[in-house]
Design a protein around this motif. Structure first.
Motif, PDB file in Angstrom:
ATOM      1  N   LEU A   1       0.887  -1.281  -0.097  1.00 35.23           N
ATOM      2  CA  LEU A   1       0.032   0.105   0.064  1.00 35.23           C
ATOM      3  C   LEU A   1       1.052   1.191   0.058  1.00 35.23           C
ATOM      4  O   LEU A   1       0.465   2.383  -0.762  1.00 35.23           O
ATOM      5  CB  LEU A   1      -0.910  -0.037   1.140  1.00 35.23           C
ATOM      6  N   ARG A   2       1.983   1.340   0.753  1.00 35.37           N
ATOM      7  CA  ARG A   2       2.873   2.450   1.026  1.00 35.37           C
ATOM      8  C   ARG A   2       3.482   2.604  -0.493  1.00 35.37           C
ATOM      9  O   ARG A   2       3.515   3.753  -1.008  1.00 35.37           O
ATOM     10  CB  ARG A   2       3.875   2.267   1.790  1.00 35.37           C
ATOM     11  N   ALA A   3       4.087   1.620  -1.122  1.00 32.53           N
ATOM     12  CA  ALA A   3       4.534   1.853  -2.552  1.00 32.53           C
ATOM     13  C   ALA A   3       3.469   2.253  -3.535  1.00 32.53           C
ATOM     14  O   ALA A   3       3.729   3.224  -4.350  1.00 32.53           O
ATOM     15  CB  ALA A   3       4.927   0.298  -3.205  1.00 32.53           C
ATOM     16  N   ALA A   4       2.390   1.669  -3.632  1.00 35.62           N
ATOM     17  CA  ALA A   4       1.453   2.179  -4.458  1.00 35.62           C
ATOM     18  C   ALA A   4       0.692   3.901  -4.200  1.00 35.62           C
ATOM     19  O   ALA A   4       0.879   4.705  -5.128  1.00 35.62           O
ATOM     20  CB  ALA A   4       0.155   1.353  -4.518  1.00 35.62           C
ATOM     21  N   VAL A   5       0.878   4.006  -2.873  1.00 37.89           N
ATOM     22  CA  VAL A   5       0.219   5.438  -2.677  1.00 37.89           C
ATOM     23  C   VAL A   5       1.578   6.315  -2.838  1.00 37.89           C
ATOM     24  O   VAL A   5       1.324   7.568  -3.435  1.00 37.89           O
ATOM     25  CB  VAL A   5       0.265   5.354  -0.999  1.00 37.89           C
ATOM     26  N   GLY A   6       2.635   5.969  -2.839  1.00 41.49           N
ATOM     27  CA  GLY A   6       3.896   6.817  -2.886  1.00 41.49           C
ATOM     28  C   GLY A   6       3.915   7.282  -4.504  1.00 41.49           C
ATOM     29  O   GLY A   6       4.297   8.425  -4.644  1.00 41.49           O
ATOM     30  N   LEU A   7       3.703   6.195  -5.160  1.00 45.42           N
ATOM     31  CA  LEU A   7       4.010   6.497  -6.845  1.00 45.42           C
ATOM     32  C   LEU A   7       2.515   7.268  -7.180  1.00 45.42           C
ATOM     33  O   LEU A   7       2.863   8.064  -7.948  1.00 45.42           O
ATOM     34  CB  LEU A   7       3.723   5.047  -7.441  1.00 45.42           C
ATOM     35  N   LEU A   8       1.571   6.898  -6.583  1.00 46.43           N
ATOM     36  CA  LEU A   8       0.381   7.906  -7.044  1.00 46.43           C
ATOM     37  C   LEU A   8       0.414   9.395  -6.571  1.00 46.43           C
ATOM     38  O   LEU A   8       0.206  10.265  -7.096  1.00 46.43           O
ATOM     39  CB  LEU A   8      -0.938   7.293  -6.439  1.00 46.43           C
TER      40      LEU A   8
ATOM     41  N   ALA B   1       3.188  11.077  -6.104  1.00 46.32           N
ATOM     42  CA  ALA B   1       4.183  11.598  -6.819  1.00 46.32           C
ATOM     43  C   ALA B   1       3.694  12.099  -8.317  1.00 46.32           C
ATOM     44  O   ALA B   1       3.954  13.082  -8.771  1.00 46.32           O
ATOM     45  CB  ALA B   1       5.539  10.623  -7.051  1.00 46.32           C
ATOM     46  N   GLU B   2       2.754  11.396  -8.772  1.00 42.27           N
ATOM     47  CA  GLU B   2       2.315  11.682  -9.935  1.00 42.27           C
ATOM     48  C   GLU B   2       1.381  12.698 -10.054  1.00 42.27           C
ATOM     49  O   GLU B   2       1.380  13.734 -10.881  1.00 42.27           O
ATOM     50  CB  GLU B   2       1.636  10.326 -10.609  1.00 42.27           C
TER      51      GLU B   2
END
Length: 294
Positions: free
Chosen positions: A137-144, A146-147
């Protein structure tokens, strides 16, 4: 095609949306009910209070916590547990970068679903789901995040893909955390026999499945399989198969140019008349009329 991925692909309509929201104290924001939507809030910074609907006890949130609303029901966030919320007027996205970071920042997102085609896998979820962060979840949230903070070439394609991934992570996490239960979709997906039959039906809904062939696929004899499936899923195997075929057919009629005859074949009907009869029984109108109305 696994069951969860297939359910979301067939139910979803429109384009998922996301933005960043921020507040400085004092604040209390109400997020109105949105029928036909699934929504989430991820706390990126600060420790707001979640004020659930229906007068439930407030919950203190921390950075990384996720509030997931599977049915689009109203809820509120605030800086105090006793605050009185007002309609949401928070600043979106780039406005957060034009001033010092607000005391509380959240990432929110919404997915449109067809309210007439809600699968029990989603229908049975609670009104509000509160999840603590995990690595995925942290990884997906971080990528989103940033975009959204710095849109670049390809952002318009990346954001919907990341939102879909995040939704799958949320549902996967919730189902994985459910305690063992004798019935229900969490139990059905954990049970190797029922799960095997569900995966088979979702992988190829047009196949001429029978209770016997599904039982053989699941590795059990016919009668015990039928009893087990009905106990966990809540309806007999072929009743579920017909319901899912009509759900898939409705999506194809709405979102594709396939002829009615082609749609009928794709969901397992050699006769267009038999398909139309089954479709009318489920949706209340003939396939052609349904397409025109949607």
């Amino acid at each position: 095609m696994d069951v969860l991925s297939d359910v979301l692909a067939v139910q979803r309509t429109g384009r998922p949306r996301s933005m960043l929201l921020g507040w400085d104290a004092p604040w209390a924001q109400e997020f109105a009910e949105v029928p036909g939507a699934m929504g989430f809030q991820v706390v990126l910074h600060g420790s707001p209070w979640l004020l659930p609907p229906g007068g439930a006890a407030p919950v203190r949130l921390s950075a990384g916590d996720v509030v997931f609303r599977p049915h689009g029901r109203a809820h509120a966030l605030a800086d105090r547990a006793d605050a009185v919320p007002a309609p949401c007027t928070a600043d979106p996205g780039p406005a957060l970068l034009a001033r010092p970071r607000p005391q509380v920042v959240t990432l929110c997102g919404a997915y449109e679903i067809d309210p007439a085609q809600v699968h029990p896998l989603v229908h049975d979820l609670p009104e509000v789901v509160h999840l603590s962060p995990t690595e995925e979840l942290r990884a997906a949230v971080g990528l989103l995040t940033a975009e959204l903070e710095r849109p670049r070439l390809g952002t318009d394609a990346v954001v919907p893909a990341l939102l879909e991934m995040l939704l799958l992570y949320l549902l996967r996490r919730w189902y994985a955390e459910q305690p063992a239960a004798p019935t229900g979709w969490a139990a059905a997906l954990r049970d190797p026999v029922t799960a095997a039959a569900l995966h088979a039906m979702h992988a190829d809904p047009g196949h001429p499945w029978t209770v016997a062939t599904l039982a053989a696929h699941a590795g059990l004899s016919r009668a015990p399989f039928a009893r087990r499936f009905r106990a966990l899923v809540g309806r007999p195997p072929l009743a579920y198969l017909t319901w899912w075929r009509m759900t898939v057919a409705a999506r194809l009629l709405r979102d594709s140019d396939a002829t009615v005859a082609t749609v009928a074949r794709r969901v397992g009907y050699g006769s267009e008349f038999a398909f139309a009869t089954a479709f009318r029984r489920r949706h209340g109108s003939a396939p052609g009329r349904y397409r025109r109305l949607t």
